[in-house]
Design an enzyme around this catalytic site. Sequence first.
Site, short mmCIF file in Angstrom:
data_model
loop_
_atom_site.label_atom_id
_atom_site.label_comp_id
_atom_site.label_asym_id
_atom_site.label_seq_id
_atom_site.Cartn_x
_atom_site.Cartn_y
_atom_site.Cartn_z
N GLU A 1 0.81 -1.23 0.00
CA GLU A 1 0.00 0.00 0.00
C GLU A 1 0.85 1.28 0.00
O GLU A 1 0.42 2.29 0.54
CB GLU A 1 -0.98 0.01 1.19
CG GLU A 1 -1.97 -1.13 1.14
CD GLU A 1 -3.12 -0.98 2.13
OE1 GLU A 1 -3.10 -0.04 2.94
OE2 GLU A 1 -4.05 -1.80 2.08
N GLU B 1 -5.41 -9.20 1.69
CA GLU B 1 -6.28 -8.98 2.85
C GLU B 1 -7.70 -9.08 2.34
O GLU B 1 -8.01 -8.53 1.29
CB GLU B 1 -6.12 -7.55 3.44
CG GLU B 1 -4.76 -7.24 3.99
CD GLU B 1 -4.61 -5.77 4.44
OE1 GLU B 1 -5.59 -5.00 4.33
OE2 GLU B 1 -3.52 -5.43 4.88
#
Length: 470
Positions: free
Chosen positions: A151, A254
Amino acid sequence: MKFATALLASVSLAVASLPAIEVNGNAFWNSKTGDRFYIRGVDYQPRNNGTLVDPLADESICLRDVEYFKELGLNTVRVYTVDNSLDHSTCMEALDQAGIYLILDVNTPEASISRYAPACSYNARYLQSILSTVDVFAKYDNVLGFFAGNEVINDMENTTAAAPYVKAVVRDMKQYMRAQNYRAIPVGYSAADVTSNVYQTAAYFNCGNDEDARIDMLGVNDYSWCGASSFVTSGYKNKVTKYTGYSLPIFFSEYGCNTVGDSRAFSEVGTIYSKQMTGVFSGGLVYEYSEEDNNYGLVELDENGNATTLPDFDNLRNELNATSDPTGDGGYAASNSISSCPTFEAGVWEVANETLPELPSAASIFFKSGAGEPLGTDIGDTQWGCYDNNEANVSSSSAPASSSSSTAQTSSSSSSPTASASSSASSSSKALANSVVIPAFYNIVYSMGTNAFGSAIAMLLIVSGVAVLA
Ligand SMILES: *[C@@H]1O[C@H](CO)[C@@H](O)[C@H](O)[C@H]1NC(C)=O
Ligand SMILES: *[C@@H]1O[C@H](CO)[C@@H](O)[C@H](O)[C@H]1NC(C)=O
Ligand SMILES: *[C@@H]1O[C@H](CO)[C@@H](O)[C@H](O)[C@H]1NC(C)=O
Ligand SMILES: *[C@@H]1O[C@H](CO)[C@@H](O)[C@H](O)[C@H]1NC(C)=O
Ligand SMILES: *[C@@H]1O[C@H](CO)[C@@H](O)[C@H](O)[C@H]1NC(C)=O
Ligand SMILES: *[C@@H]1O[C@H](CO)[C@@H](O)[C@H](O)[C@H]1NC(C)=O
């Protein structure tokens, strides 16, 4: 019992080791059986009474949790950050014995590529940290892969300028493993759940003439299936369409939206491992094992480290148990082409061309002589130099100084689990205006190192997802 385990690990009694997982086409494969491999995993970074620790270096933690992993029927865990100076053999052995692979993020909060000062953060000392982590873990066959970044690129448009630096890290890791004659462990990137540039991100890390700089696997963090959803309603179908033709394995690094109801039914599991998905996706990891402030846990840990399972645990176990992998090859694609590099688009994808930053000259020695002794998390002044001093002061070619150096300039925590914006932080973060909620990670202080990372300052940084630095 503890003694027996330690003894077993230290004398390396002949124990069956898990076969390495290999990438072929857009799928993972068991190198021994030739079967397709689907990730059935959880994200794993339990705190120890509130303190972020390396769970793979503490057998009281990992041996406790491996029993729960087995009950869940897992074959993979993802760990976001470790202390490379510690001994991981007992935990790695225990995972291996339980049939569990590791996906490891190589960054730490103190050694990461910064979203906002990427050039400054990409330096020899940073590389010494992550390459010595590679040294420590490369010997374990049950390392499925490394994430070079998590990220780093998000829905702040100017974060795309950090992409070439992360891609340079991919290149460096792959070239380093080759230089050290290690197994070519897959290197990936874990992309944020942002609609604005996730497809550009996916393409960027799989494009260009430099094969070393292209990732081997793509993780996408995905919170789109909320409550009783479906293949179509969740948007999974659209993602399968969008990613069809991508030449690498993709998986959810995730998943597990928690915005509907008090517990999660994990009704997406049956779909994730169905042929609707498996032509493009290779399973995923549920966020996350332990209950933390953001309420994504499967187990609750008390201050003594005693674990209690939560309803989500039972639901996930039951769903995974009711769901078999598809038979055969799951409809994988053997030979799609690499992606085309995304075009520059102001405000959307601000990377002009394929050019990557060159290896900092002081890091070249690692490729000849190794990265040296793992320095753990005690690596110096970290990213603060990137911001507090003028950038010329923190050159990108600084020497790999000793751990006592006060001129260390490794980078920010922006790609680490402790720094990514969490849902609870998003409302207070100007960085996340207009964004989808990114419910990842911990609003906590990383404190397994010994350096002077002021906790109040770290908390400020972490809670606001680095926007505070802007
Ligand atoms: C857990 O942390 C709290 C607060 O930091 C502390 O007061 C307590 O003693 C700790 N408990 C254990 C068992 O270490
Ligand atoms: C919790 O952990 C402590 C310390 O390890 C132990 O003494 C205690 O018996 C445990 N409690 C339960 C309920 O398991
Ligand atoms: C479900 O659990 C049973 C009993 O533990 C086990 O034999 C079976 O392999 C499991 N199925 C799956 C898909 O995990
Ligand atoms: C690539 O883009 C960078 C700026 O983003 C620029 O400095 C460099 O000259 C470009 N290289 C080529 C070959 O166009
Ligand atoms: C770099 O920063 C340090 C700490 O702020 C300062 O003491 C030093 O003079 C700076 N060096 C240069 C070359 O700017
Ligand atoms: C990125 O954008 C933010 C918000 O507009 C700004 O504060 C920050 O300085 C920018 N960073 C860079 C490197 O341009």
